[in-house]
Design a protein around this motif. Structure first.
Motif, PDB file in Angstrom:
ATOM      1  N   ARG A  19      -3.258   7.759   5.527  1.00  0.00           N
ATOM      2  CA  ARG A  19      -3.466   6.210   5.003  1.00  0.00           C
ATOM      3  C   ARG A  19      -4.662   5.697   5.653  1.00  0.00           C
ATOM      4  NH1 ARG A  19       1.119   7.810   7.142  1.00  0.00           N
ATOM      5  NH2 ARG A  19       0.555   6.679   9.403  1.00  0.00           N
ATOM      6  N   GLY A  53      -7.463   6.883  -3.561  1.00  0.00           N
ATOM      7  CA  GLY A  53      -6.794   6.682  -4.562  1.00  0.00           C
ATOM      8  C   GLY A  53      -7.314   5.133  -5.103  1.00  0.00           C
ATOM      9  N   TRP A  54      -7.341   4.989  -6.528  1.00  0.00           N
ATOM     10  CA  TRP A  54      -7.838   3.727  -6.748  1.00  0.00           C
ATOM     11  C   TRP A  54      -7.012   2.437  -6.309  1.00  0.00           C
ATOM     12  CZ3 TRP A  54     -12.177   2.689  -8.637  1.00  0.00           C
ATOM     13  CH2 TRP A  54     -12.916   3.546  -9.492  1.00  0.00           C
ATOM     14  N   SER A  55      -5.611   2.694  -5.919  1.00  0.00           N
ATOM     15  CA  SER A  55      -5.187   1.414  -5.135  1.00  0.00           C
ATOM     16  C   SER A  55      -5.679   1.462  -3.769  1.00  0.00           C
ATOM     17  CB  SER A  55      -3.693   1.873  -5.082  1.00  0.00           C
ATOM     18  OG  SER A  55      -3.541   3.047  -4.455  1.00  0.00           O
ATOM     19  N   GLU A  56      -6.053   2.532  -3.141  1.00  0.00           N
ATOM     20  CA  GLU A  56      -6.668   2.516  -1.738  1.00  0.00           C
ATOM     21  C   GLU A  56      -8.143   1.742  -1.924  1.00  0.00           C
ATOM     22  OE1 GLU A  56      -4.980   6.117   0.614  1.00  0.00           O
ATOM     23  OE2 GLU A  56      -6.402   6.687  -0.837  1.00  0.00           O
ATOM     24  N   HIS A  57      -8.786   2.245  -2.942  1.00  0.00           N
ATOM     25  CA  HIS A  57     -10.139   2.114  -3.174  1.00  0.00           C
ATOM     26  C   HIS A  57     -10.332   0.310  -3.463  1.00  0.00           C
ATOM     27  CE1 HIS A  57     -14.156   2.325  -5.577  1.00  0.00           C
ATOM     28  NE2 HIS A  57     -13.827   1.026  -5.893  1.00  0.00           N
ATOM     29  N   ASN A  58      -9.072  -0.091  -4.129  1.00  0.00           N
ATOM     30  CA  ASN A  58      -9.171  -1.561  -4.411  1.00  0.00           C
ATOM     31  C   ASN A  58      -8.793  -2.253  -3.265  1.00  0.00           C
ATOM     32  OD1 ASN A  58      -9.912  -1.289  -7.091  1.00  0.00           O
ATOM     33  ND2 ASN A  58      -7.759  -1.229  -7.907  1.00  0.00           N
ATOM     34  N   ALA A  59      -8.190  -1.552  -2.290  1.00  0.00           N
ATOM     35  CA  ALA A  59      -7.539  -2.290  -1.141  1.00  0.00           C
ATOM     36  C   ALA A  59      -8.771  -2.378  -0.106  1.00  0.00           C
ATOM     37  CB  ALA A  59      -6.389  -1.714  -0.482  1.00  0.00           C
ATOM     38  N   ASP A  62     -10.817  -5.433  -1.429  1.00  0.00           N
ATOM     39  CA  ASP A  62     -10.371  -6.382  -1.098  1.00  0.00           C
ATOM     40  C   ASP A  62     -10.464  -7.057   0.312  1.00  0.00           C
ATOM     41  OD1 ASP A  62      -9.193  -6.440  -3.547  1.00  0.00           O
ATOM     42  OD2 ASP A  62      -7.331  -6.016  -3.100  1.00  0.00           O
ATOM     43  N   GLU A  85     -13.416   3.982 -16.115  1.00  0.00           N
ATOM     44  CA  GLU A  85     -13.015   3.691 -14.693  1.00  0.00           C
ATOM     45  C   GLU A  85     -14.079   2.786 -13.944  1.00  0.00           C
ATOM     46  OE1 GLU A  85     -10.680   7.664 -13.124  1.00  0.00           O
ATOM     47  OE2 GLU A  85     -12.644   7.299 -12.606  1.00  0.00           O
ATOM     48  N   ASN A  88     -13.147  -0.659 -15.153  1.00  0.00           N
ATOM     49  CA  ASN A  88     -12.129  -1.284 -14.486  1.00  0.00           C
ATOM     50  C   ASN A  88     -12.431  -1.682 -12.897  1.00  0.00           C
ATOM     51  OD1 ASN A  88     -10.811  -0.582 -16.844  1.00  0.00           O
ATOM     52  ND2 ASN A  88      -9.727   1.190 -15.956  1.00  0.00           N
ATOM     53  N   HIS A  92     -12.218  -5.324 -11.088  1.00  0.00           N
ATOM     54  CA  HIS A  92     -11.435  -5.624  -9.806  1.00  0.00           C
ATOM     55  C   HIS A  92     -12.555  -6.329  -9.047  1.00  0.00           C
ATOM     56  CE1 HIS A  92      -8.435  -5.217  -6.748  1.00  0.00           C
ATOM     57  NE2 HIS A  92      -9.474  -5.028  -5.957  1.00  0.00           N
TER      58      HIS A  92
END
Length: 346
Positions: A19, A53-59, A62, A85, A88, A92
């Motif tokens: 994580r 992962g893309w969720s981690e990337h975006n986090a 942010d 990609e 996208n 974001h």
């Protein structure tokens, strides 16, 4: 974007690597801001974007966007070898109001410079005309290269493509970029060790750096860029000499012995950087596989560089002591702090 020193931020992970260490990430960003950085790049190569992962990337984007706002500029890594990609990821970043996105040349599938321009950078620049787009040219990593001529065509067609992260290690390519793109185009060094040359060569006229080493020494690298921008070459040379032992940490090469003969082991960024961060007590965590650990010889290279800087120019590393509440001399000397940082055998 403006000239200056931007940190290609390392992404800290929890000890098991599973994580993102959110508290550690926020501390690293605050450390950069406290030491006067011009801006922070989220999820570049140093941020281990290939294993996020893309969720981690975006986090991560942010968090960087939120904490940088009103303090320094923010850049989001949005590159891919898949244009959709990258679109996208840029969308974001736009929603999070970052100041720019970085688009690394597409890796592995190896498009031509023409294709990189027409099928990758141009569609993104056209879709998001209000977002600064920074191509990232690093053929040693990607096996592809956006050429200066195509970069100039992009700049002419899309004013939001107004700079480049240049990591070809080829001064002639950099000079050609300046000749093609004109005096107002921002050329940022993608290689700490070449920043001085790029900013002092009038045919390149570099405007700063997107730095790996500023993870460790943001104040010193920022001062180097500021001195160069002000034309204070003497002071910049002094800073360059003080920082030089750290330049070799971007890639550490050692010769290792195996039962079948000697081999060259190459520890590439961010492995040595994160090893040093962990050694000094900064939030970092391990690299994610397939990156792993250094060899014992590689760790010795890291230790030698850090000890030389600490002995000869301790002010470069003292901000770490003050911000993170550690004792650097203890951490460099005590073997306990390096037990988990290297492979015990080849």
């Amino acid at each position: 974007m403006k000239p200056g020193c931007y940190t290609a931020l390392a992404t800290p992970f929890t000890p098991d690597g599973l994580r993102i260490d959110q508290k550690g990430l926020e501390q690293l960003i605050d450390f950069q801001i406290a030491n006067g950085i011009t801006g922070i790049l989220a999820v570049g190569t140093t941020g281990e974007s290939p294993t996020l992962g893309w969720s981690e990337h975006n986090a991560v984007v942010d968090t960087v966007a939120r904490l940088c706002r009103d303090h320094c500029l923010s850049i989001a890594g949005a590159g891919s070898n898949n244009t959709q990609e990258a679109l996208n990821a840029t969308a974001h970043a736009v929603k999070r109001q970052v100041d720019a996105v970085l688009l690394v040349d597409p890796y592995y599938n190896g498009p031509s410079s023409l294709e990189i321009r027409r099928e990758y950078v141009a569609p993104i620049a056209a879709r998001f005309p209000g977002m600064e787009i920074i191509p990232y040219v690093i053929p040693g990593r990607t096996g592809a290269q956006l050429l200066p001529e195509d970069l100039a065509l992009l700049n002419q067609a899309h004013p939001n493509v107004s700079g480049v992260k240049e990591a070809t290690a080829d001064p002639n390519n950099m000079r050609r970029t300046r000749a093609c793109c004109g005096p107002d185009f921002l050329i940022l060094s993608g290689d700490d060790a070449m920043t001085f040359e790029m900013m002092t060569d009038p045919a390149i006229a570099g405007g700063g750096v997107i730095s790996v080493l500023s993870n460790i020494a943001p104040a010193a690298v920022t001062q180097l860029v500021q001195k160069l921008a002000a034309g204070d070459r003497e002071s910049a040379s002094t800073l360059l000499e003080a920082l030089t032992p750290l330049f070799g940490l971007v890639t550490v090469k050692t010769t290792e012995t195996t039962p079948h003969g000697d081999v060259v082991c190459r520890a590439r960024n961010p492995l040595a950087l994160k090893t040093l961060m962990r050694l000094l007590g900064m939030p970092a965590g391990p690299c994610r596989p397939p990156l792993g650990k250094m060899t014992r010889k590689g760790l010795d290279v890291v230790l030698a560089a850090a000890r030389q800087v600490w002995t000869e120019n301790p002010d470069i590393l003292k901000p770490i002591e003050r911000f993170f509440g550690v004792r650097i001399e203890e951490r460099l000397d005590d073997p306990r702090y390096r037990e988990e940082l290297f492979y015990s055998d080849y």
